[in-house]
Write a protein that holds these residues in place. Structure first.
Motif: not given
Length: 225
Positions: A86-98, A131-140
């Motif tokens: 899916x290109x519509x789903x937002x995906x937020x990855x959680x991590x201990x070490x960025x 992520x909900x608004x712009x699922x294909x734009x990566x931010x970190x």
């Protein structure tokens, strides 16, 4: 992220029950967010994605929040599956070490954001809304620097000596074994390893080996390309 007019459904996958419950409670308090499902492993997460029809290509107004480290594999594999479907789903990855490796792996997996578990609550909430608004734009945080380092390292790879050390590490050699093979003291080997980690933007052996394989500095078994 004030443009959300509909409720965003959040799917939360994390093997630490207390952490998951705390994140769920925090997200549920926001008027635009609603927890639609939780899972504690990659396998359960996959079932959750199936039940929510994400793997059938749906996913509008839905955000998957997934931890990287799971007892039965990497949350990034789940992120990759969700993004392929899916290109519509937002995906937020959680991590201990960025670190650079985590950042670039999340980017390569198709995530919408990478957030440290130690981040303030507002940061996690705003990452989910974005992520909900712009699922294909990566931010970190630190993404531009990580990409710049990756591009620089492709042009200026490790020295010959550092590559030799990394090849032996990739084969599973200990610091002592590397020293014996290359006729160096253990402290010299550790200095080379510190430089390798710094140049590759990683914080451990696994990250260094994965990054070196991906950049073509060593083969999958540690042999030079």
């Amino acid at each position: 992220a004030g443009g959300i007019a509909v409720t965003v459904r959040v799917l939360l996958v994390d093997d630490h029950t207390l952490v998951r419950q705390a994140v769920a409670q925090m997200l549920d308090m926001h008027p635009a967010l609603s927890i639609a499902g939780q899972a504690g492993s990659v396998a359960e997460g996959r079932q959750l994605l199936q039940s929510q029809r994400i793997l059938d290509g749906h996913g509008a107004h839905t955000v998957l929040v997934v931890d990287v480290s799971m007892p039965d594999g990497s949350g990034l594999a789940l992120a990759r599956e969700a993004r392929r479907a899916s290109s519509q789903v937002g995906i937020v990855v959680l991590t201990m070490h960025a670190d650079d490796t985590a950042l670039l792996d999340a980017l390569d997996a198709g995530a919408s954001a990478l957030v440290r578990k130690s981040s303030p609550a507002e940061e996690v909430v705003s990452a989910v809304l974005r992520a909900a608004e712009s699922p294909l734009t990566f931010s970190a945080a630190g993404l531009a620097e990580a990409l710049r380092r990756r591009s620089e390292h492709k042009q200026t790879p490790l020295s010959v000596r550092e590559t030799e050390v990394l090849e032996l590490l990739a084969e599973g050699s200990s610091v002592a074994q590397v020293g014996k093979t290359l006729y160096m003291s253990e402290s010299t080997v550790k200095t080379h390893i510190a430089k390798i980690y710094d140049k590759l933007g990683v914080h451990n052996r696994a990250g260094a080996v994965m990054t070196a394989v991906r950049m073509g500095l060593v083969g999958d078994t540690g042999s030079p390309r």
